[in-house]
Scaffold this active site. Sequence first.
Site, PDB file in Angstrom:
ATOM      1  N   HIS A 346       0.822  -1.207   0.000  1.00  0.00           N
ATOM      2  CA  HIS A 346       0.000   0.000   0.000  1.00  0.00           C
ATOM      3  C   HIS A 346       0.858   1.260   0.000  1.00  0.00           C
ATOM      4  O   HIS A 346       0.452   2.296   0.535  1.00  0.00           O
ATOM      5  CB  HIS A 346      -0.946  -0.007   1.198  1.00  0.00           C
ATOM      6  CG  HIS A 346      -2.004  -1.065   1.126  1.00  0.00           C
ATOM      7  ND1 HIS A 346      -3.025  -1.170   2.041  1.00  0.00           N
ATOM      8  CD2 HIS A 346      -2.203  -2.079   0.244  1.00  0.00           C
ATOM      9  CE1 HIS A 346      -3.813  -2.197   1.733  1.00  0.00           C
ATOM     10  NE2 HIS A 346      -3.307  -2.767   0.641  1.00  0.00           N
ATOM     11  N   GLY A 347       2.040   1.157  -0.583  1.00  0.00           N
ATOM     12  CA  GLY A 347       2.885   2.338  -0.730  1.00  0.00           C
ATOM     13  C   GLY A 347       3.558   2.739   0.567  1.00  0.00           C
ATOM     14  O   GLY A 347       3.718   1.943   1.499  1.00  0.00           O
TER      15      GLY A 347
END
Length: 515
Positions: A346-347
């Site tokens: 998710h970055g």
Amino acid sequence: MIMLMAVLVWSITLETCIARRGRHWRHNHRSSSDLSDSLSSKKPKSHSHHHSSHNNNHNHHHKSKPKPKPKLKTPPKSDHTKSPVVSPPPKVQPPSLPPPKGSKVFNVMDFGAKGDGKCDDTKAFEAAWAAACKVEASMMIIPPEYTFLVGPISFSGPYCQANIVFQLDGTIIAPTDSKSWGKGLMWWIDFTKLKGIKVQGKGVIDGRGSGWWQQDYPFIDGETKLIVPLNNSVPMPIRSEFDWKMPSIKPTALRFYGSVGVEVSGITIQNSPQCHLKFDNCVDVLVHDMAVSSPGDSPNTDGIHLQNTRDVLIHSSTLACGDDCISIQTGCSNVYIHNINCGPGHGISIGSLGKDSTKACVSNITVRDVAMHNTMTGVRIKTWQGGVGAVKGILFSNIQLNEVQLPIVIDQFYCDHTTCKNQTSAVAVEGVTYERIKGTYTVKPVHFACSDDFPCVDVQLSGIELKPVQERYHMYDPFCWQTFGELNSPTLPPIDCLQIGKPARNRVQSDHDVC
């Protein structure tokens, strides 16, 4: 005359027989006892060129000139003398011995570890640590080519010496039976209150977490609501290799708490039940050249999690997981992250912050020279309604994106539940710079959702080049709400929703709420 000839012939024959037995008459001939000893120490040697009727020996020279021994040909053995074929003996582990007094190296094998992946080696690890803990600049060794089954363990250090090295070159695996975890623990391997602790090597920490993952399905991230599949398909739940139910509280694989001068390098952490690597209340942290690996759909498996930690450098690492590659929580400052390969996951996120109306303060964060591929979000700030505090002094620079769903996100309405209560207070967001953010997206390039009472201010954008890639999701234009700042260069696509300048009014936080 005839008698004389007979005596002469008899004498010659007798001398020849004695010579063939290897005993010439010499001027310095040995005594009979010496001769008997010599004969008893020599084995007869048969030669094909001697007469078959005698067992003859080689003639011996004087002791001062010994003749070199000739190579002996092994005579063929009869069937009843053949040696049986013997298998090589099995490898036997030598008995465990404590290291010599004054040693600074402590190998877990010397403390009774088996390293077979089946026997519980927890006590051996505890004993090795207890010994290493007493010696400054010591090294605890987990050797290569062994797999160690280790249960929940704490390497605590209020009374430990400084600068201990945890040399991990083997593999450590977690138990998969629920009994080992009791009602649930927050961590598996824990280092607490140490000064100058290094975990390094080429080894692996394997949390074997699939038994926990299936219990978290479906996993809801706050931005999941923004991603709408074209065919409304729902991903299948993760199937576990374990049939029994694990505790609801999931452990972090490797945690450092209350420590100063922490370094993690070289190792791989994989398949953690929850977060892979966590730093809480630490100062002076260095992480480099390490890897995190777990499936992209493994829930809540952050790669690196920072909380109440300052003066942090993270670089040159590859992080693949089911949640944030790097998560920066409240109480973090002076964090520098660069040269990271992130994805799936998710970055890199700041937050979530302010949950349950708590105060959150994050400042001076730099994230640059990062490659992201197939992640849900790229660079993100997420806060809950009702929180207080501030996020400020943030730089995201030179981020390369490949098929990222939501590359740039500020979400002050973060909620990982189905519904959340609307509240007016918020963690303030100010002084956030995005520069050279380039690549492809699959849902929405920019999502700025800021608070009505505490708008996002001083948001700077330059060098933004994001191109759409149609995959299996509905696609949207950039979105901004109560977001103020500057466009320092043209953007692709145009981000016309950003409000230039500052808000006409902005609610001021109380002294208690200010960071």
